[in-house]
Write an enzyme that holds these catalytic residues in place. Sequence first.
Site: not given
Ligand code: ADP
Ligand code: ZN
Ligand code: MG
Length: 632
Positions: A225-228, A230, A445-446, A449, A522
């Site tokens: 998730p969040g890798t871009g 969409t 603890h920290e 580490h 841990d």
């Molecule tokens: P996914 O669909 O993989 O979960 P999104 O495309 O919704 O992720 O990404 C969410 C936001 O994060 C995007 O709108 C953008 O602002 C930022 N973002 C994620 N990946 C990238 C990337 N590779 N380059 C630039 N911005 C990114």
């Molecule tokens: Zn720890």
């Molecule tokens: Mg998405």
Amino acid sequence: MAENEKKGPLENITEKLRSLLVTGDPQNNQGALPPKARFSIWYFVITMVFVIYMQQYFFSGKVETIPYSQFKQYVDEGTIDSVIIGPDSIRGTLKGTPVREFTAVRVDDLDLVKALDERNISYSGQYENKFLSGLLSWILPLGIFFLLWRFAMKKMGPGMGVMSFSKSKAKIFAQTDTKVSFDDVAGIDEAKEELQEVVEFLKTPEKFQKLGGRIPKGVLLVGPPGTGKTLLAKAVAGEAQVPFFSISGSEFVEMFVGVGAARVRDLFSQAALQAPCIIFIDELDALGKARGMNVMGGHDEREQTLNQLLVEMDGFETNKGVIIMAATNRPEILDPALLRPGRLDRQVLVDRPDINGREAILKIHSQNVLLGPEVDLRGIAGRTPGFVGADLANIINEAALLAARNNKEMVEVEDFDEAIDRVVAGLQKKNRVMNPKEKEIVAFHESGHAIVAESVEHADPVHKISIIPRGIAALGYTQQQPTEDRYLLTRSELLDRLAVLLGGRVAEEVVFNEISTGAQNDLQRASDIARAMVTEYGMSDAMGLVSYERSRQPMFLAESFSTGKVYSEAKAAQIDDEVARFVHEAHQRVRKILSERRTVLDALAHLLSQQESVQGDELREMLSLATPPLAA
Ligand code: ADP
Ligand code: ZN
Ligand code: MG
């Protein structure tokens, strides 16, 4: 007798029902279920209650139900005029006016006939048609209810029912300009390259059609998730300047029966009119879970929609210029049928960005942000391994907000530091106060580490140690800064990681002779590493170069869902022993390291308690000044 004949079937039914209620004879329940058992259970229950009530109310008349003993008494007293003896019940009339009728449940009584004969009571037997009466008393009312239900559903139809959903409420419109281009996407260059071909095709389909090359029909973007993903799909549409039909898999799931499938049909027929274009199905996993995998009984609606999707994909000519794109972060649960050739037959991996990628993403998102002269995006990228694009965008945003809150002209280094802290371990919980004892334990603890991380050869250097509570889970954290991105790990590196993970727990042990629950995570991670070394990487001499673990991600071979054990019980015990040995040896090693550095441990924990956070450089200085000097 003549009277009895007049009573007709309805009374029969009533009686039947009565006897049924009293004896609860299970046989008579057959046929009670509606022909189509698609009702909710409540509908069914309410109907039942209503039917029973109605029977009582309308058909019972003046017939009185009496116990058998009373019936016998009437017989003895001679107050009975006539009786009809059925298989389960006895019905009769009493002498006198007005005529009173009664009914009683029949019990096995061999003397009954004799008693009736003696008192000259006229009696007759009666054959009760179980089937017919059952049918009439149960099915008929239920049938009426079923029809009513159908009628109600139909009435709902034109206003808010099935038809309108697929047409009007479904917002299937194409975005003609997504305003996203490849320049807005960074750090996932390989994925971008692979999609370049799709862009070319959409731009000039004729060129490809002439050459007869095989164009991918569907592209599946796979990644965390969040890798871009969409963003990337939008960028493809933006680059190719084609309409972009986007719909999310989860939208289908909440719909009424039949709507999802209708919507898929709509989507594809509209897309066909606007070719060349892109159909993008986001979060495909919500919709495309493998069929028949549902333990709680199938989700008919989802399966219908999925089937429709498969049908539409097959019915599509690629050369029309429609490309289907989809995104998921759980490819392993997708129905294998989706990935078959001619459907989503090309998978593009959208992975977490490496350090260069992270820097590029940070650059893109800080375009409209005024950065202070000391802000070093490369450095930030270096401190955020494993972060995805969305996290990095979040950091920039947080930093800008912090700077604005402090009325700064520019976003400065401290803002970024704080923003990273926030994003790393949840928002700083300023109002949470640890009691002093807890704080001391966490400090040691920290420190444990951190000191182990600085003392073993292969661990990443410590960037920062903090005991400020963040989020729910993390009481403190030690942030290590990798000097480079790693794709392979050696055995000694893994052993060092193991040591660092145990450092916190062992420090508590060494200092307090007492341990807390804070090390749970841990220990879990340490065990995972040790187990992987034994079962996956063949790093245990005793177990040899055998992999005891099937690869955990059947990525695109979703057929092999079973991750069954591939070894014997004896081997399993041996594996457990080896894992325990790895952890034990690491434990001994860490004990030695920390005992030798006890003065530094105390000093660092003290400093941490005071300042709540210590930079890695400070720790390195403390270690280098330690007395007596430490062996490397
Ligand atoms: P996914 O669909 O993989 O979960 P999104 O495309 O919704 O992720 O990404 C969410 C936001 O994060 C995007 O709108 C953008 O602002 C930022 N973002 C994620 N990946 C990238 C990337 N590779 N380059 C630039 N911005 C990114
Ligand atoms: Zn720890
Ligand atoms: Mg998405």
